[in-house]
Enzyme design. Structure first.
Site, PDB file in Angstrom:
ATOM      1  N   SER A 107      14.954 -51.742 -40.489  1.00 14.48           N
ATOM      2  CA  SER A 107      15.919 -50.811 -39.878  1.00 14.48           C
ATOM      3  C   SER A 107      16.697 -50.128 -40.981  1.00 14.48           C
ATOM      4  CB  SER A 107      16.884 -51.580 -38.986  1.00 14.48           C
ATOM      5  OG  SER A 107      17.949 -50.746 -38.569  1.00 14.48           O
ATOM      6  N   TYR A 116      23.084 -58.058 -36.550  1.00 15.55           N
ATOM      7  CA  TYR A 116      21.853 -57.260 -36.681  1.00 15.55           C
ATOM      8  C   TYR A 116      21.619 -56.876 -38.135  1.00 15.55           C
ATOM      9  CZ  TYR A 116      18.501 -53.475 -35.618  1.00 15.55           C
ATOM     10  OH  TYR A 116      17.389 -52.657 -35.552  1.00 15.55           O
TER      11      TYR A 116
HETATM   12  P1  NAD Z   1      13.363 -52.226 -27.589  1.00 21.77           P
HETATM   13  O1  NAD Z   1      14.568 -53.031 -27.232  1.00 21.77           O
HETATM   14  O2  NAD Z   1      13.038 -51.023 -26.767  1.00 21.77           O
HETATM   15  O3  NAD Z   1      12.058 -53.164 -27.625  1.00 21.77           O
HETATM   16  C1  NAD Z   1      12.095 -54.428 -28.230  1.00 21.77           C
HETATM   17  C2  NAD Z   1      11.026 -55.304 -27.599  1.00 21.77           C
HETATM   18  O4  NAD Z   1      11.107 -56.594 -28.215  1.00 21.77           O
HETATM   19  C3  NAD Z   1      11.245 -55.509 -26.089  1.00 21.77           C
HETATM   20  O5  NAD Z   1      10.047 -55.270 -25.378  1.00 21.77           O
HETATM   21  C4  NAD Z   1      11.688 -56.962 -25.993  1.00 21.77           C
HETATM   22  O6  NAD Z   1      11.294 -57.604 -24.779  1.00 21.77           O
HETATM   23  C5  NAD Z   1      10.968 -57.566 -27.200  1.00 21.77           C
HETATM   24  N1  NAD Z   1      11.576 -58.843 -27.599  1.00 21.77           N
HETATM   25  C6  NAD Z   1      12.890 -59.160 -27.685  1.00 21.77           C
HETATM   26  N2  NAD Z   1      13.027 -60.464 -27.993  1.00 21.77           N
HETATM   27  C7  NAD Z   1      11.779 -60.978 -28.119  1.00 21.77           C
HETATM   28  C8  NAD Z   1      11.270 -62.252 -28.419  1.00 21.77           C
HETATM   29  N3  NAD Z   1      12.086 -63.305 -28.628  1.00 21.77           N
HETATM   30  N4  NAD Z   1       9.922 -62.411 -28.480  1.00 21.77           N
HETATM   31  C9  NAD Z   1       9.098 -61.375 -28.240  1.00 21.77           C
HETATM   32  N5  NAD Z   1       9.510 -60.149 -27.929  1.00 21.77           N
HETATM   33  C10 NAD Z   1      10.849 -59.946 -27.880  1.00 21.77           C
HETATM   34  O7  NAD Z   1      13.579 -51.821 -29.105  1.00 21.77           O
HETATM   35  P2  NAD Z   1      12.835 -50.788 -30.088  1.00 21.77           P
HETATM   36  O8  NAD Z   1      13.802 -49.710 -30.359  1.00 21.77           O
HETATM   37  O9  NAD Z   1      11.473 -50.458 -29.621  1.00 21.77           O
HETATM   38  O10 NAD Z   1      12.797 -51.711 -31.389  1.00 21.77           O
HETATM   39  C11 NAD Z   1      11.603 -52.155 -32.018  1.00 21.77           C
HETATM   40  C12 NAD Z   1      11.956 -52.629 -33.418  1.00 21.77           C
HETATM   41  O11 NAD Z   1      12.497 -51.534 -34.171  1.00 21.77           O
HETATM   42  C13 NAD Z   1      13.024 -53.724 -33.473  1.00 21.77           C
HETATM   43  O12 NAD Z   1      12.718 -54.636 -34.505  1.00 21.77           O
HETATM   44  C14 NAD Z   1      14.287 -52.962 -33.809  1.00 21.77           C
HETATM   45  O13 NAD Z   1      15.251 -53.777 -34.432  1.00 21.77           O
HETATM   46  C15 NAD Z   1      13.734 -51.904 -34.738  1.00 21.77           C
HETATM   47  N6  NAD Z   1      14.562 -50.724 -34.892  1.00 21.77           N
HETATM   48  C16 NAD Z   1      14.844 -49.910 -33.836  1.00 21.77           C
HETATM   49  C17 NAD Z   1      15.595 -48.763 -34.047  1.00 21.77           C
HETATM   50  C18 NAD Z   1      15.896 -47.761 -32.958  1.00 21.77           C
HETATM   51  O14 NAD Z   1      16.642 -46.809 -33.233  1.00 21.77           O
HETATM   52  N7  NAD Z   1      15.370 -47.900 -31.750  1.00 21.77           N
HETATM   53  C19 NAD Z   1      16.083 -48.474 -35.321  1.00 21.77           C
HETATM   54  C20 NAD Z   1      15.807 -49.334 -36.350  1.00 21.77           C
HETATM   55  C21 NAD Z   1      15.022 -50.441 -36.138  1.00 21.77           C
END
Ligand code: NAD
Length: 251
Positions: A130, A142
């Site tokens: 991230s 986080y």
């Molecule tokens: P999201 O919340 O839409 O999806 C996350 C998924 O992870 C969900 O389907 C959830 O059920 C699953 N999950 C949560 N806990 C879990 C567990 N214990 N075991 C298995 N699955 C689990 O989020 P996203 O935005 O698609 O994020 C994906 C990745 O990208 C994450 O690592 C997040 O930290 C990272 N990220 C996101 C952003 C953003 O702006 N959306 C920015 C930087 C990093």
């Protein structure tokens, strides 16, 4: 995809965590389009997803045994599952920190520990970090978890390099998903103000890099960290200074 464009992941077995929605779902779809045999996993039920809680050692043990029996090998792992918790420094509780770190750090560690033994030379692991991992982003549980994931990625790249297994990290900026939709509107607006490209990103802007890092096109890239953030982290926090002087007419 036309035949003129050869599929880059043909024959590769790739596990994606957190693939029920958001970036993970988009990554799984893109990997399938490139010819990979994708095992999409999530803790939440979803069509086409196998249940796997990344914090559960038993879940990983079961998955590794299944994959060994079915394919003998695993060529790729995308540690994408992640959760956030937006408490600030003064409010965050140790149990919040533990919960977030269990998913964002222990999860990828377990994935690597259980699947690396099944990986032949040429395999690739992609950790989803991230922009929080490069900055002082305020949700401290986080942010600390994503900084820790950077350390894990570096150690794993060093440790697994001699076996021909690569480990790289992708750092998304603000991407429109359910995770970011759960924040206050001010969070989105402030991110856009800090982003030189002046907009948020989409899940389809993350997937091409994930595909590239899993493919043999990136065969000499390991231990790398690549932001996909519209320039958010590249200016080191000085965009507001530049903007203030631009609009104020100052030098
Ligand atoms: P999201 O919340 O839409 O999806 C996350 C998924 O992870 C969900 O389907 C959830 O059920 C699953 N999950 C949560 N806990 C879990 C567990 N214990 N075991 C298995 N699955 C689990 O989020 P996203 O935005 O698609 O994020 C994906 C990745 O990208 C994450 O690592 C997040 O930290 C990272 N990220 C996101 C952003 C953003 O702006 N959306 C920015 C930087 C990093």
């Amino acid at each position: 995809m036309s035949d003129l464009h050869p599929k880059r992941l043909l024959g590769k077995v790739v596990v994606v965590t957190g693939a029920a929605r958001g970036q993970g779902a988009a990554e799984a779809e893109a990997l399938v389009r490139e010819g990979a045999r994708v095992i999409a996993t999530d803790v939440e039920p979803a069509d086409g997803c196998r249940r796997l809680d990344v914090t559960s050692d038993q879940d990983w043990t079961d998955l590794a045994a299944e994959l060994k029996a079915a394919y003998g090998q695993v060529h790729g792992l995308v540690n994408n599952a992640g959760i956030t918790w937006r408490a600030r420094l003064g409010d965050v509780r140790p149990e919040d920190l533990d919960r977030v770190h269990a998913v964002n750090v222990t999860g990828p560690l377990l994935g690597i520990q259980h699947l690396a033994p099944l990986m032949p030379p040429g395999s690739s692991i992609v950790n989803i970090g991230s922009s929080a991992a490069l900055t002082a982003h305020y949700p401290v549980a986080y942010t600390t978890s994503k900084w820790a994931l950077r350390g894990l990625s570096k150690t794993a790249a060093l440790e697994l390099g001699p076996r021909g297994i690569r480990v790289n990290t992708v750092h998304p900026g603000y991407i429109d998903t359910e995770m970011t939709a759960s924040a206050a509107p001010a969070f989105r607006e402030a991110n856009i103000r800090e982003t030189p490209l002046g907009r948020t990103g989409t899940v389809d802007e993350i997937t091409p890099l994930v595909v590239f890092l899993l493919s043999d096109d990136s065969s000499f890239i390991t231990g790398a960290e690549i932001p996909v953030d519209g320039g958010l982290t590249a200016h080191g926090g000085v965009k507001s200074l530049s903007d203030a002087l631009m609009t104020g007419g100052g030098r």
